[in-house]
Motif scaffolding. Sequence first.
Motif, PDB file in Angstrom:
ATOM      1  N   GLY A   1       1.065  -7.243   4.093  1.00  0.00           N
ATOM      2  CA  GLY A   1       2.315  -7.537   5.201  1.00  0.00           C
ATOM      3  C   GLY A   1       4.142  -7.963   4.789  1.00  0.00           C
ATOM      4  N   PHE A   2       3.547  -9.637   3.884  1.00  0.00           N
ATOM      5  CA  PHE A   2       5.127  -9.768   3.621  1.00  0.00           C
ATOM      6  C   PHE A   2       6.185  -8.984   2.640  1.00  0.00           C
ATOM      7  CE2 PHE A   2       2.460 -13.336   4.320  1.00  0.00           C
ATOM      8  CZ  PHE A   2       3.146 -14.572   5.486  1.00  0.00           C
ATOM      9  N   GLU A   3       5.418  -7.974   1.477  1.00  0.00           N
ATOM     10  CA  GLU A   3       6.672  -7.558   0.875  1.00  0.00           C
ATOM     11  C   GLU A   3       6.262  -6.440   1.600  1.00  0.00           C
ATOM     12  OE1 GLU A   3       7.520  -8.549  -2.176  1.00  0.00           O
ATOM     13  OE2 GLU A   3       6.058 -10.269  -2.532  1.00  0.00           O
ATOM     14  N   TYR A   4       5.825  -6.164   2.955  1.00  0.00           N
ATOM     15  CA  TYR A   4       6.546  -4.944   2.687  1.00  0.00           C
ATOM     16  C   TYR A   4       7.675  -5.014   4.192  1.00  0.00           C
ATOM     17  CZ  TYR A   4       3.222  -1.778   1.263  1.00  0.00           C
ATOM     18  OH  TYR A   4       2.244  -0.804   0.242  1.00  0.00           O
ATOM     19  N   GLY A   5       8.119  -6.150   4.616  1.00  0.00           N
ATOM     20  CA  GLY A   5       9.266  -6.871   5.337  1.00  0.00           C
ATOM     21  C   GLY A   5       8.481  -6.888   6.967  1.00  0.00           C
TER      22      GLY A   5
ATOM     23  N   ARG B   1       9.687   7.386   8.604  1.00  0.00           N
ATOM     24  CA  ARG B   1      10.450   7.084   9.673  1.00  0.00           C
ATOM     25  C   ARG B   1      10.193   5.940   8.973  1.00  0.00           C
ATOM     26  NH1 ARG B   1       7.606   3.277  13.495  1.00  0.00           N
ATOM     27  NH2 ARG B   1       5.148   3.346  12.997  1.00  0.00           N
ATOM     28  N   ASP B   2      11.259   4.905   9.567  1.00  0.00           N
ATOM     29  CA  ASP B   2      11.391   3.290   8.788  1.00  0.00           C
ATOM     30  C   ASP B   2      11.813   3.113   7.409  1.00  0.00           C
ATOM     31  OD1 ASP B   2      11.507   3.073  11.326  1.00  0.00           O
ATOM     32  OD2 ASP B   2       9.975   2.225  11.600  1.00  0.00           O
ATOM     33  N   MET B   3      11.933   4.118   6.713  1.00  0.00           N
ATOM     34  CA  MET B   3      12.216   3.874   5.330  1.00  0.00           C
ATOM     35  C   MET B   3      13.698   3.315   5.084  1.00  0.00           C
ATOM     36  SD  MET B   3      10.077   5.564   2.869  1.00  0.00           S
ATOM     37  CE  MET B   3      10.863   5.368   1.549  1.00  0.00           C
ATOM     38  N   ARG B   4      12.989   2.232   4.321  1.00  0.00           N
ATOM     39  CA  ARG B   4      14.191   1.065   4.049  1.00  0.00           C
ATOM     40  C   ARG B   4      14.510  -0.003   2.779  1.00  0.00           C
ATOM     41  NH1 ARG B   4      12.415  -3.401   8.884  1.00  0.00           N
ATOM     42  NH2 ARG B   4       9.753  -2.774   8.461  1.00  0.00           N
ATOM     43  N   TYR B   5      15.587  -0.288   2.112  1.00  0.00           N
ATOM     44  CA  TYR B   5      15.008  -1.120   0.758  1.00  0.00           C
ATOM     45  C   TYR B   5      14.675  -2.517   1.844  1.00  0.00           C
ATOM     46  CZ  TYR B   5      16.555   2.549  -2.019  1.00  0.00           C
ATOM     47  OH  TYR B   5      16.143   3.220  -2.736  1.00  0.00           O
ATOM     48  N   LEU B   6      13.967  -3.225   0.394  1.00  0.00           N
ATOM     49  CA  LEU B   6      13.548  -4.642   0.721  1.00  0.00           C
ATOM     50  C   LEU B   6      13.631  -5.088  -0.079  1.00  0.00           C
ATOM     51  CD1 LEU B   6      10.051  -4.098   1.840  1.00  0.00           C
ATOM     52  CD2 LEU B   6      11.507  -4.772   3.861  1.00  0.00           C
ATOM     53  N   PRO B   7      14.301  -6.911   0.142  1.00  0.00           N
ATOM     54  CA  PRO B   7      15.158  -8.126  -0.720  1.00  0.00           C
ATOM     55  C   PRO B   7      14.223  -7.353  -2.336  1.00  0.00           C
ATOM     56  CG  PRO B   7      14.638  -8.807   0.532  1.00  0.00           C
ATOM     57  CD  PRO B   7      13.851  -7.257   1.604  1.00  0.00           C
ATOM     58  N   SER B   8      13.307  -7.505  -2.290  1.00  0.00           N
ATOM     59  CA  SER B   8      12.307  -7.239  -3.750  1.00  0.00           C
ATOM     60  C   SER B   8      13.064  -6.097  -4.405  1.00  0.00           C
ATOM     61  CB  SER B   8      11.134  -6.355  -4.090  1.00  0.00           C
ATOM     62  OG  SER B   8      10.424  -5.722  -3.045  1.00  0.00           O
ATOM     63  N   GLY B   9      13.964  -4.270  -3.489  1.00  0.00           N
ATOM     64  CA  GLY B   9      14.706  -3.036  -4.385  1.00  0.00           C
ATOM     65  C   GLY B   9      13.212  -2.682  -3.733  1.00  0.00           C
TER      66      GLY B   9
ATOM     67  N   GLY C   1      -1.709  12.271  18.282  1.00  0.00           N
ATOM     68  CA  GLY C   1      -2.847  11.232  18.431  1.00  0.00           C
ATOM     69  C   GLY C   1      -3.951  11.757  17.638  1.00  0.00           C
ATOM     70  N   LEU C   2      -3.176  13.080  17.165  1.00  0.00           N
ATOM     71  CA  LEU C   2      -4.589  14.064  15.939  1.00  0.00           C
ATOM     72  C   LEU C   2      -3.655  13.271  14.375  1.00  0.00           C
ATOM     73  CD1 LEU C   2      -4.787  17.276  17.554  1.00  0.00           C
ATOM     74  CD2 LEU C   2      -7.101  14.884  17.263  1.00  0.00           C
ATOM     75  N   THR C   3      -3.659  12.199  14.482  1.00  0.00           N
ATOM     76  CA  THR C   3      -2.507  11.792  12.443  1.00  0.00           C
ATOM     77  C   THR C   3      -2.447  10.485  13.383  1.00  0.00           C
ATOM     78  OG1 THR C   3      -0.540  11.955  14.063  1.00  0.00           O
ATOM     79  CG2 THR C   3      -1.042  13.741  12.978  1.00  0.00           C
ATOM     80  N   SER C   4      -2.057   9.682  12.172  1.00  0.00           N
ATOM     81  CA  SER C   4      -2.146   8.544  11.677  1.00  0.00           C
ATOM     82  C   SER C   4      -0.429   8.362  10.191  1.00  0.00           C
ATOM     83  CB  SER C   4      -3.579   7.600  11.782  1.00  0.00           C
ATOM     84  OG  SER C   4      -3.405   7.931  10.230  1.00  0.00           O
ATOM     85  N   GLU C   5       0.004   7.530  10.544  1.00  0.00           N
ATOM     86  CA  GLU C   5       1.056   6.965   9.743  1.00  0.00           C
ATOM     87  C   GLU C   5       0.226   6.120   8.869  1.00  0.00           C
ATOM     88  OE1 GLU C   5       5.126   6.905  12.168  1.00  0.00           O
ATOM     89  OE2 GLU C   5       3.571   4.978  12.295  1.00  0.00           O
ATOM     90  N   LYS C   6       1.101   6.320   7.355  1.00  0.00           N
ATOM     91  CA  LYS C   6       0.417   5.198   5.824  1.00  0.00           C
ATOM     92  C   LYS C   6       1.652   5.647   5.759  1.00  0.00           C
ATOM     93  CE  LYS C   6      -0.027   9.348   2.507  1.00  0.00           C
ATOM     94  NZ  LYS C   6      -0.839  10.149   1.975  1.00  0.00           N
ATOM     95  N   TYR C   7       0.962   4.065   4.455  1.00  0.00           N
ATOM     96  CA  TYR C   7       2.654   3.477   4.234  1.00  0.00           C
ATOM     97  C   TYR C   7       2.995   4.452   3.222  1.00  0.00           C
ATOM     98  CZ  TYR C   7       3.037  -0.229   6.796  1.00  0.00           C
ATOM     99  OH  TYR C   7       3.586  -1.637   8.162  1.00  0.00           O
ATOM    100  N   ILE C   8       4.281   4.859   2.851  1.00  0.00           N
ATOM    101  CA  ILE C   8       4.525   5.069   1.208  1.00  0.00           C
ATOM    102  C   ILE C   8       5.516   4.261   0.193  1.00  0.00           C
ATOM    103  CG2 ILE C   8       4.293   7.355   1.765  1.00  0.00           C
ATOM    104  CD1 ILE C   8       7.512   8.316   2.559  1.00  0.00           C
ATOM    105  N   VAL C   9       5.538   4.431  -0.526  1.00  0.00           N
ATOM    106  CA  VAL C   9       6.799   2.913  -1.136  1.00  0.00           C
ATOM    107  C   VAL C   9       7.473   3.165  -2.735  1.00  0.00           C
ATOM    108  CG1 VAL C   9       6.329   0.662  -2.032  1.00  0.00           C
ATOM    109  CG2 VAL C   9       4.484   1.247  -0.508  1.00  0.00           C
ATOM    110  N   TYR C  10       8.350   3.645  -2.517  1.00  0.00           N
ATOM    111  CA  TYR C  10       8.609   3.532  -3.439  1.00  0.00           C
ATOM    112  C   TYR C  10       9.683   2.490  -4.546  1.00  0.00           C
ATOM    113  CZ  TYR C  10       9.673   8.436  -2.555  1.00  0.00           C
ATOM    114  OH  TYR C  10       9.620  10.515  -1.814  1.00  0.00           O
ATOM    115  N   GLY C  11       9.559   2.629  -5.696  1.00  0.00           N
ATOM    116  CA  GLY C  11       9.660   1.861  -6.832  1.00  0.00           C
ATOM    117  C   GLY C  11      10.584   1.946  -8.058  1.00  0.00           C
ATOM    118  N   ASP C  12      11.588   1.690  -9.216  1.00  0.00           N
ATOM    119  CA  ASP C  12      11.480   1.602 -10.360  1.00  0.00           C
ATOM    120  C   ASP C  12      10.445   1.201 -10.925  1.00  0.00           C
ATOM    121  OD1 ASP C  12      12.817   3.359 -12.108  1.00  0.00           O
ATOM    122  OD2 ASP C  12      15.016   2.018 -11.721  1.00  0.00           O
TER     123      ASP C  12
END
Lengths: 424, 424
Positions: A382-386, B105-113, B408-419
Amino acid sequence: MSESEIADVDAYMHAMGERARGASRVLARATTAQKNRALLAMASALDEARDALETANRRDLEAGRDNGLAEALLDRLALTPARIDTMIEGLRQVAALSDPVGEIRDMRYLPSGLQVGKMRVALGVVGIVYESRPNVTVDAASLCLKSGNATILRGGSEAIHSNRAIAACIRQGLRVAELDDACVQVVATTDRAAVGALIAMPEFVDVIVPRGGKGLIERISRDARVPVIKHLDGICHVYVDQAADPAKAVAIADNAKTQRYSPCNAMETLLVHAEAAPFVLPELADIYRRKGVEMRACERTRAWIADAIAVTEEDWHSEYLAPIVAIRVVDTLEEAITHINTYGSHHTDAIVTENLTDARRFLTEVDSSSVMVNASTRFADGFEYGLGAEIGISTDKLHARGPVGLEGLTSEKYIVYGDGHVRS
Amino acid sequence: MSESEIADVDAYMHAMGERARGASRVLARATTAQKNRALLAMASALDEARDALETANRRDLEAGRDNGLAEALLDRLALTPARIDTMIEGLRQVAALSDPVGEIRDMRYLPSGLQVGKMRVALGVVGIVYESRPNVTVDAASLCLKSGNATILRGGSEAIHSNRAIAACIRQGLRVAELDDACVQVVATTDRAAVGALIAMPEFVDVIVPRGGKGLIERISRDARVPVIKHLDGICHVYVDQAADPAKAVAIADNAKTQRYSPCNAMETLLVHAEAAPFVLPELADIYRRKGVEMRACERTRAWIADAIAVTEEDWHSEYLAPIVAIRVVDTLEEAITHINTYGSHHTDAIVTENLTDARRFLTEVDSSSVMVNASTRFADGFEYGLGAEIGISTDKLHARGPVGLEGLTSEKYIVYGDGHVRS
């Protein structure tokens, strides 16, 4: 109430549940300012109660030593000044998070003239069952309070004095903000029957979040009569694609395995495309050897890592939480995805690749709560995901998947505006 | 497989579950175009199979009559040409809905990049258990297919021939779109053990949606080993506020009770502010009398409706689904909200008011899956809310609340891009 006074645990928990339900109705409509005032007052109360906290914690540590608690558990139990600082800082951070309650989305007019949308609301009453770390008391209470939920906290018996001392600070914070004591209640008995009662009161408790070992979580999932937000296993994978940058692959596979061994988001199985194997496996093997990581590998991997021991089917299902890694060479991206969806635990899985199409396919097809590209699985929290904080990680399909923060402690109801509309 | 061949129901259901899990992996990544092609081909197949459908349905109706099925149930069972039209139209509507799968939704850059966001994904395998209406077979299959879920459908034994004939059309549609037959499977046995097996295979089934009477839903909720999307009761309220427009209040209280008696979103209890009572109750009583609605009322209501019978505590808990209404006069908005949160079933509740502050407070504090202002509770359904269709209505707190459509027949997973990101 002190423990000696609690003769009838069921009645005690029932009364606690009833008070929590009542408090949840008030908390659900508390203003953001009032909730933040309570959180900041709790932080001040903890800061002022350092002596009392350390005294209470010393009692737990002494009892723990007398009872032969393992050194690792004693370490988790300890409330050092630095850990008290972290709890205080955590409360201030949660106060600074934006309040999800009351958010309205998708309001629109329908052909009937009705205006329909969704409003985010608290779940109601959250029950938290956790083991030795007393800081969970503050972390869980603060997230639940900020999301408008009343909380019943049931910590480990070995931390009972620490938890009671923390509870006193929480109550003081609630009083400063003129919120009902019952917004956050800490179970004051170490009787295990309290857990059984807590997870079987659907009339008073809306969701249970267990935090602790797999045994605890399995027991609660099996016996609970309310929904449980949880994860059982963290069998996380890194897949090194044919188009991987070898330097990134080595860095990520090293970090995901060795940065820490015990977290649920540490990698357990490494999958490597046959064409990437020569550029990645020998170098990684050197690192793992140097760090004392035992390698259990498929036949094809052992062509590159002669000293790896033979992997078994059981290894693919194993969450080691230890310096052990299972390694498999695959021929295609599809084979890697199938391996992950078959043996994984829907927790966190990563691909290392420079190829756009492979990355998109991995993101779409891997059925896990966190799916990553070119990043270490260790970032799944949760922290890393903001999110500011997390109450736990969910690997279930419904409701929240992945790290659960404030939003996962809420849901949405429909709101409808008409102007005297009737249905024909 | 015909019923006579199914000797081992557990093995049969296990095999069905395994095939569904496999198909769900393919369906989760099917394109919107491919899913729509299947839905439209199913519509054509139903249109071409009208004779076969009516023949199969006649067998069910005859068997039903022989077994003494009540007239109301026989009516639900009948596949009239108009109902076949509705099924066909429903498939075309679902094809026209936008596909929720893959929404980010809500794709954003975090301080870690790291870049972190959420992707909407199918749940996996949905099990539907329903009673006599054969049209549910098509409605449920189409929503699940469009949302990328494999489905196992278990209809009522009294509709087995109709359901099998519909299943043949569904399979034909899947084949036209080159989708695996196992994307939608209809249980071919009437053995009740099939339900028990279906709801206890967490390895193959991700969620169960029961559609039918309260007995069915209670049984399934109690025994299921996977999450259940459901509602048990629809104890819906209309509250006529002090600031209500009397004409709107009368129209809404009439419509919510009498437009149809049996739906779960019909009003069961009317709450009226004491100052609104003289402007509303006498006129409403005339309407209810004329329509044969039995009035059960509190003492203060009976000052305005002398022929109402005395209400009991049990009435406040009752879902009549019949021409009966419970009526109570209250002194404050707060009293109304407390009544609803105490006795209601978290389904649908409405306020009639011209006062902004009262409306806002009711919307915020009533803990129901649909909360309405100046509209009849009868509007609470997926079609009226613009979801295109609904698979059911949920009164639970987690995941989806209210009418459940594609989302309601779906849910959301997290997706994460790094380098090449690693954690330090």
